[in-house]
Enzyme design. Structure first.
Site, PDB file in Angstrom:
ATOM      1  N   SER A  93      26.505 -27.048  -6.985  1.00 48.54           N
ATOM      2  CA  SER A  93      26.855 -25.459  -7.186  1.00 48.54           C
ATOM      3  C   SER A  93      27.124 -25.116  -8.321  1.00 48.54           C
ATOM      4  O   SER A  93      26.317 -24.932  -9.246  1.00 48.54           O
ATOM      5  CB  SER A  93      28.318 -25.577  -6.000  1.00 48.54           C
ATOM      6  OG  SER A  93      28.382 -24.136  -5.943  1.00 48.54           O
ATOM      7  N   ASP A 205      25.255 -25.033   0.460  1.00 54.86           N
ATOM      8  CA  ASP A 205      26.187 -25.654  -0.698  1.00 54.86           C
ATOM      9  C   ASP A 205      26.272 -27.078  -0.678  1.00 54.86           C
ATOM     10  O   ASP A 205      26.623 -27.509   0.217  1.00 54.86           O
ATOM     11  CB  ASP A 205      27.391 -24.887  -0.599  1.00 54.86           C
ATOM     12  CG  ASP A 205      28.096 -24.889  -1.889  1.00 54.86           C
ATOM     13  OD1 ASP A 205      28.419 -26.010  -2.154  1.00 54.86           O
ATOM     14  OD2 ASP A 205      28.467 -23.894  -2.679  1.00 54.86           O
TER      15      ASP A 205
END
Length: 311
Positions: A93, A205
């Site tokens: 991320s 994610d």
């Protein structure tokens, strides 16, 4: 060609939830180039190799955490000051964004300079879709610009981003191709950004399955892993409102799941980032400093490890 846009690009995801929906405009579905990826077994990691007759391979694992990712810049500055240069970088991320910039050849000082000039709204690209409210095109485009269109496999420092296979719930390594797509996938917050398609399904994610990608660094060959957790030791907004309770619950669950993997690192850097006000310029600089000080403290306590030092 260098750009003056900020390294905070991927952190726009967190800000997207706070932008008025009245500013949305209809747009066609995004077309994403194919992503090359391989799955990583989340229950195992590569054992450290035999270092008796060679220099140990040092891996840097940069964790996810939205705007807290500014602390990664301070960590990189401290590593540079200590003469430590990692052989490979893996990011999740926000860590994937900073890691891509660093692995592409940007110095910590250049990354900090980029972080001083940011226009978060310019990176928010809304879409009317049942899969999410952001496409992520602007994120991908900025990353490819900042690395001058160089594919990940051609970076001077080996780099990989970690995303999560949505259907299987396992971490996936993105090592080749356009870094913009890799960062887009690694930072694809469920419910906010549209999931990213790849050959085996869809990616979201990386923090869901590997908040701090220590095992990915091992899988890529690291004997010594320096891990940076910007999320689990950061301050959390208290309160009993529905939103506050939800944030605290998600924080607890994420950190409980991430703890075993983080514990496998040889050096753990744990910046205690103050979340409120982090979008303020002064607070951003303070966050970088927090990362720097946390790294200096961790390195001072583990100076005997045979990490690569470049003078």
């Amino acid at each position: 060609m260098k750009t003056r846009k900020s390294v905070l690009l991927t952190f726009a995801i967190a800000a997207a939830l706070g932008v008025a929906l009245a500013s949305c405009s209809s747009s066609p579905p995004t077309q994403i180039a194919p992503i090359e990826a391989r799955q990583l077994d989340n229950t195992q990691s590569k054992l450290a190799g035999d270092t008796a007759h060679r220099r140990p391979i040092v891996g840097l694992a940069l964790g996810g955490g939205g705007l807290r990712g500014l602390a990664h810049i301070g960590v990189l500055q401290a590593l540079e000051q200590a003469g430590i240069q990692p052989d490979l970088v893996v990011g999740t991320s926000a860590g994937a964004l900073v890691g891509a910039a660093y692995a592409s050849g940007k110095t910590p000082q250049e990354i900090e300079e980029l972080a001083r000039e940011v226009s978060i709204p310019s990176f928010v690209d809304f879409t009317f879709s049942s899969r999410g409210i952001m496409r992520g095109d602007n994120i991908a485009a900025w990353v490819d610009t900042i690395v001058e269109q160089v594919p990940m496999e051609a970076f001077p420092i080996k780099f990989a981003a970690v995303a999560t296979d949505l259907q299987r719930g396992v971490p996936v390594l993105l090592e080749r191709g356009a870094p913009g797509n890799a960062v887009r996938a690694s930072a694809s917050v469920p419910g906010v950004q549209v999931p990213v398609p790849y050959q085996d399904g869809y990616l979201v994610d990386g923090g869901i399955s590997s908040l701090v990608p220590v095992r990915a660094a091992r899988a890529l060959g690291a004997d010594i892993v320096i891990a940076v957790d910007i999320y689990c030791h950061a301050s959390q907004a208290a309160g009993l409102s529905a939103a506050a309770v939800l944030r605290q619950t998600m924080h607890t669950q994420s950190c409980l799941l991430a703890a075993p993997e983080l514990g496998e690192a040889d050096i753990r850097i744990l910046p205690a980032v103050v979340v409120p006000g982090i979008s303020d310029k002064e607070q951003q600089l303070q966050t970088i400093k927090i990362g720097y000080e946390a790294a200096r403290k961790a390195l001072a306590a583990t100076s005997s490890l045979p990490v690569r030092r470049v003078r």
